[in-house]
Scaffold this motif. Structure first.
Motif, short mmCIF file in Angstrom:
data_model
loop_
_atom_site.label_atom_id
_atom_site.label_comp_id
_atom_site.label_asym_id
_atom_site.label_seq_id
_atom_site.Cartn_x
_atom_site.Cartn_y
_atom_site.Cartn_z
N VAL A 1 0.84 -1.20 0.00
CA VAL A 1 0.00 0.00 0.00
C VAL A 1 0.87 1.25 0.00
N CYS A 2 1.89 1.27 0.83
CA CYS A 2 2.79 2.43 0.89
C CYS A 2 3.54 2.61 -0.43
N THR A 3 3.96 1.51 -1.06
CA THR A 3 4.63 1.59 -2.36
C THR A 3 3.71 2.21 -3.39
N PHE A 4 2.47 1.77 -3.41
CA PHE A 4 1.46 2.32 -4.32
C PHE A 4 1.30 3.83 -4.10
N LEU A 5 1.25 4.24 -2.84
CA LEU A 5 1.09 5.66 -2.53
C LEU A 5 2.33 6.48 -2.90
N ILE A 6 3.51 5.93 -2.65
CA ILE A 6 4.76 6.63 -2.99
C ILE A 6 4.85 6.84 -4.50
N ILE A 7 4.62 5.80 -5.26
CA ILE A 7 4.66 5.92 -6.72
C ILE A 7 3.56 6.86 -7.20
N GLY A 8 2.39 6.77 -6.58
CA GLY A 8 1.29 7.65 -6.94
C GLY A 8 1.57 9.11 -6.67
N MET A 9 2.36 9.40 -5.65
CA MET A 9 2.72 10.79 -5.35
C MET A 9 3.84 11.29 -6.26
N CYS A 10 4.72 10.39 -6.68
CA CYS A 10 5.84 10.81 -7.52
C CYS A 10 5.39 11.21 -8.93
N HIS A 11 4.35 10.60 -9.44
CA HIS A 11 3.88 10.92 -10.79
C HIS A 11 3.48 12.39 -10.92
N PRO A 12 2.57 12.89 -10.08
CA PRO A 12 2.24 14.32 -10.20
C PRO A 12 3.40 15.24 -9.80
N LEU A 13 4.28 14.75 -8.94
CA LEU A 13 5.45 15.55 -8.56
C LEU A 13 6.37 15.77 -9.76
N VAL A 14 6.55 14.76 -10.59
CA VAL A 14 7.35 14.90 -11.81
C VAL A 14 6.73 15.96 -12.72
N ILE A 15 5.43 15.90 -12.90
CA ILE A 15 4.74 16.87 -13.77
C ILE A 15 4.90 18.28 -13.22
N TRP A 16 4.68 18.44 -11.93
CA TRP A 16 4.81 19.75 -11.29
C TRP A 16 6.24 20.25 -11.40
N TRP A 17 7.22 19.41 -11.10
CA TRP A 17 8.63 19.80 -11.11
C TRP A 17 9.05 20.25 -12.50
N GLU A 18 8.66 19.48 -13.53
CA GLU A 18 9.06 19.84 -14.89
C GLU A 18 8.42 21.16 -15.30
N TYR A 19 7.19 21.38 -14.89
CA TYR A 19 6.49 22.62 -15.27
C TYR A 19 7.19 23.83 -14.67
N TYR A 20 7.56 23.76 -13.40
CA TYR A 20 8.11 24.92 -12.72
C TYR A 20 9.62 25.07 -12.82
N SER A 21 10.36 23.97 -12.93
CA SER A 21 11.82 24.13 -12.97
C SER A 21 12.49 23.37 -14.09
N GLY A 22 11.75 22.63 -14.88
CA GLY A 22 12.33 21.92 -16.00
C GLY A 22 13.21 20.76 -15.57
N THR A 23 14.20 20.47 -16.39
CA THR A 23 15.07 19.32 -16.13
C THR A 23 16.43 19.74 -15.57
N ARG A 24 16.67 21.02 -15.45
CA ARG A 24 18.01 21.47 -15.04
C ARG A 24 18.37 21.08 -13.62
N TYR A 25 17.39 20.80 -12.77
CA TYR A 25 17.67 20.39 -11.39
C TYR A 25 17.43 18.90 -11.18
N TRP A 26 17.70 18.11 -12.21
CA TRP A 26 17.51 16.67 -12.10
C TRP A 26 18.37 16.09 -10.99
#
Length: 103
Positions: A10-35
């Protein structure tokens, strides 16, 4: 009964589920330069997972670290998805994309 596997699942499912929108948000606001921030977070989770005795905590640290490391590739894939027009482009960073969409 042992619930360790279910808790980890359950925790794995939630962690992966939170990372997906975090990637979208991160790319929108800061791009890939802070990978590299994702690399540091991933390693900061994986290294302690090697030394934590508790199975649940160690597993969740490992899953979190692996998710952040996987997220590095997803950041670059997200940039390509934005260039294709599948996701909104941040107008403040239009010059960072190789193929500009006409809007």
């Amino acid at each position: 009964m042992y619930f360790t596997g279910i808790i980890i699942a359950v925790c794995t499912f939630l962690i992966i589920g939170m990372c997906h929108p975090l990637v979208i948000w991160w790319e929108y606001y800061s791009g890939t330069r802070y990978w590299w921030v994702w690399l540091i977070i991933g390693l900061a989770c994986i290294v302690p997972a090697l030394f934590v005795e508790n199975v649940i905590v160690s597993s969740l640290l490992g899953v979190t670290g692996a998710s952040f490391l996987w997220g590095i590739g997803e950041l670059f894939s997200q940039k390509k998805r934005v260039e294709k027009g599948w996701f909104p482009m941040n107008p403040k960073r239009k010059d960072e994309y190789t193929s500009l969409r006409s809007e």
